[in-house]
Structures are given as C-alpha cells and as structure tokens.
Design a protein around this motif. Structure first.
Motif, PDB file in Angstrom:
ATOM      1  N   THR A 175      -5.437  -0.901  -7.186  1.00 20.57           N
ATOM      2  CA  THR A 175      -6.727  -0.416  -6.694  1.00 20.57           C
ATOM      3  C   THR A 175      -6.512   0.952  -6.067  1.00 20.57           C
ATOM      4  O   THR A 175      -5.656   1.105  -5.191  1.00 20.57           O
ATOM      5  CB  THR A 175      -7.329  -1.382  -5.656  1.00 20.57           C
ATOM      6  OG1 THR A 175      -7.464  -2.676  -6.264  1.00 20.57           O
ATOM      7  CG2 THR A 175      -8.694  -0.899  -5.183  1.00 20.57           C
TER       8      THR A 175
ATOM      9  N   THR B 259     -12.374   6.240  -7.559  1.00 23.92           N
ATOM     10  CA  THR B 259     -11.841   4.910  -7.299  1.00 23.92           C
ATOM     11  C   THR B 259     -11.622   4.214  -8.633  1.00 23.92           C
ATOM     12  O   THR B 259     -12.273   4.532  -9.632  1.00 23.92           O
ATOM     13  CB  THR B 259     -12.800   4.075  -6.433  1.00 23.92           C
ATOM     14  OG1 THR B 259     -14.041   3.934  -7.123  1.00 23.92           O
ATOM     15  CG2 THR B 259     -13.033   4.736  -5.081  1.00 23.92           C
TER      16      THR B 259
ATOM     17  N   GLU C 121      -1.104  -5.129  -6.044  1.00 26.42           N
ATOM     18  CA  GLU C 121      -1.115  -6.557  -5.773  1.00 26.42           C
ATOM     19  C   GLU C 121      -0.563  -7.313  -6.980  1.00 26.42           C
ATOM     20  O   GLU C 121      -1.031  -7.111  -8.108  1.00 26.42           O
ATOM     21  CB  GLU C 121      -2.554  -7.020  -5.499  1.00 26.42           C
ATOM     22  CG  GLU C 121      -2.669  -8.443  -5.069  1.00 26.42           C
ATOM     23  CD  GLU C 121      -4.087  -8.801  -4.657  1.00 26.42           C
ATOM     24  OE1 GLU C 121      -4.380 -10.002  -4.683  1.00 26.42           O
ATOM     25  OE2 GLU C 121      -4.866  -7.919  -4.316  1.00 26.42           O
TER      26      GLU C 121
ATOM     27  N   GLU D  29      -3.362   0.535  -3.629  1.00 23.35           N
ATOM     28  CA  GLU D  29      -2.974  -0.834  -3.308  1.00 23.35           C
ATOM     29  C   GLU D  29      -2.426  -1.497  -4.561  1.00 23.35           C
ATOM     30  O   GLU D  29      -3.056  -1.430  -5.622  1.00 23.35           O
ATOM     31  CB  GLU D  29      -4.157  -1.626  -2.781  1.00 23.35           C
ATOM     32  CG  GLU D  29      -4.731  -1.067  -1.493  1.00 23.35           C
ATOM     33  CD  GLU D  29      -5.998  -1.761  -1.029  1.00 23.35           C
ATOM     34  OE1 GLU D  29      -6.384  -1.535   0.128  1.00 23.35           O
ATOM     35  OE2 GLU D  29      -6.606  -2.517  -1.829  1.00 23.35           O
TER      36      GLU D  29
ATOM     37  N   THR E 147      -2.122  -5.724 -10.363  1.00 22.53           N
ATOM     38  CA  THR E 147      -3.436  -5.140 -10.157  1.00 22.53           C
ATOM     39  C   THR E 147      -3.330  -3.951  -9.202  1.00 22.53           C
ATOM     40  O   THR E 147      -2.772  -4.083  -8.114  1.00 22.53           O
ATOM     41  CB  THR E 147      -4.423  -6.176  -9.589  1.00 22.53           C
ATOM     42  OG1 THR E 147      -4.519  -7.259 -10.522  1.00 22.53           O
ATOM     43  CG2 THR E 147      -5.798  -5.564  -9.355  1.00 22.53           C
TER      44      THR E 147
ATOM     45  N   LYS F 256      -8.175   4.040  -3.971  1.00 20.90           N
ATOM     46  CA  LYS F 256      -9.246   4.384  -3.032  1.00 20.90           C
ATOM     47  C   LYS F 256      -9.457   5.903  -3.043  1.00 20.90           C
ATOM     48  O   LYS F 256      -8.588   6.651  -3.464  1.00 20.90           O
ATOM     49  CB  LYS F 256      -8.877   3.924  -1.612  1.00 20.90           C
ATOM     50  CG  LYS F 256      -8.405   2.500  -1.521  1.00 20.90           C
ATOM     51  CD  LYS F 256      -9.544   1.555  -1.399  1.00 20.90           C
ATOM     52  CE  LYS F 256      -8.991   0.145  -1.187  1.00 20.90           C
ATOM     53  NZ  LYS F 256      -9.948  -0.771  -0.704  1.00 20.90           N
TER      54      LYS F 256
ATOM     55  N   THR G 230       0.831  -1.197   0.000  1.00 21.77           N
ATOM     56  CA  THR G 230       0.000   0.000   0.000  1.00 21.77           C
ATOM     57  C   THR G 230       0.869   1.252   0.000  1.00 21.77           C
ATOM     58  O   THR G 230       1.862   1.318   0.724  1.00 21.77           O
ATOM     59  CB  THR G 230      -0.934   0.008   1.235  1.00 21.77           C
ATOM     60  OG1 THR G 230      -1.735  -1.170   1.202  1.00 21.77           O
ATOM     61  CG2 THR G 230      -1.837   1.217   1.231  1.00 21.77           C
TER      62      THR G 230
ATOM     63  N   SER H  29      -9.861   0.244 -10.363  1.00 20.60           N
ATOM     64  CA  SER H  29      -9.118  -1.000 -10.250  1.00 20.60           C
ATOM     65  C   SER H  29      -8.750  -1.403 -11.669  1.00 20.60           C
ATOM     66  O   SER H  29      -9.618  -1.516 -12.535  1.00 20.60           O
ATOM     67  CB  SER H  29      -9.959  -2.079  -9.578  1.00 20.60           C
ATOM     68  OG  SER H  29      -9.184  -3.245  -9.393  1.00 20.60           O
TER      69      SER H  29
END
Length: 150
Positions: free
Chosen positions: A137, A13, A147, A145, A135, A139, A3, A15
C-alpha cells in the motif's frame, strides 16, 4: 506489516501485489511486447531479468533497485501509462535515475487517468524484506506499507 518511507517522485496512492526484481529494470526490453504487440498484461520480455521475465507487470507493485538501459526509459514508462499497461506503482530501493524520473513525472503531469505513484530511496532493507505477492500500500506522503498475506 512493515513500513518504509521514501521520496515521492510521482504522487498518488495504490494498493497491489508485489512483483520484485533484485536486478535493474530495462524498461524497453521489459515493456516492448506491451507497447508494440498489444500485450495488455505487460508481460516482461527482458530475458536478462530472471526475477521478472514472463511475469505480468501491469497492475503490480513493481519493487526494484533501479532502472537500466537506454535513453528511451522515461518515454517507455510514459507510453505504458498512456496505454493503460503500467504497474500500479514503481518502488525503488535506490534513488531513481533521471530518465525513469522523467517518465514518472510526465505521466503524473500529462495524463488525467489513474496515476502510477513512484517512490524512491526506500533503502536496501525494503528490497530484502518484500517478496512477490505481498500486499503493498502506497500512501501520498511516501510511506509504503508491506503486508504478508495470511
């Protein structure tokens, strides 16, 4: 998952899969095919950016240090969003420049469609850690984030 927290320039937001550039993004050269010739996948046309050249930018989490180029930078980003050819988000390791920030803010305020979140000041570690196709993401509060896919 790792993070990172940055400054919110344009909220929202998202993703998406990462697309990473370790050089600056020349917005005009990169998005020219998308804006002038109808390339809906926004294939990067900047031959001076080997990390991005020939790759699809639309719908990707575009991870980069900064933008470079002319005073058209903000307008190019705004137009890419207005034409639905924008990245899913723009993530900067460094502070955003005023021209790119203008385009990010204009799309956030003026366009009612899906937003393109923009986060800056994520730090050098962010750009060292993230790799293509991880990936991402985003917020609302500037938390990003990252991943690795399994």
């Amino acid at each position: 998952m790792k993070t990172f927290t940055g400054r919110v320039v344009a909220s929202g937001t998202a993703s998406a899969k990462a697309l990473v550039s370790h050089g600056g993004l020349n917005t005009l050269a990169s998005f020219q095919k998308a804006l002038q010739f109808g390339d809906k996948s926004a294939t990067c046309g900047d031959q001076n950016n080997p990390d991005l050249y020939g790759k699809q930018m639309a719908g990707k989490a575009l991870c980069l240090p900064r933008t470079i180029g002319s005073t058209t930078g903000g307008l190019v980003l705004y137009c890419a969003c207005a034409m639905h050819r924008q990245p899913a988000c723009l993530l900067f390791s460094e502070p955003i420049d005023s021209l790119a920030a203008a385009g990010a803010i204009l799309q956030d305020v003026w366009l009612d469609q899906e937003k393109m979140p923009v986060i800056d000041s994520l730090g050098e570690e962010f750009l060292t850690y993230v790799k293509d196709d991880m990936t991402i993401t985003v917020k609302e509060n500037g938390v990003v984030e990252v991943e690795a896919d399994r």
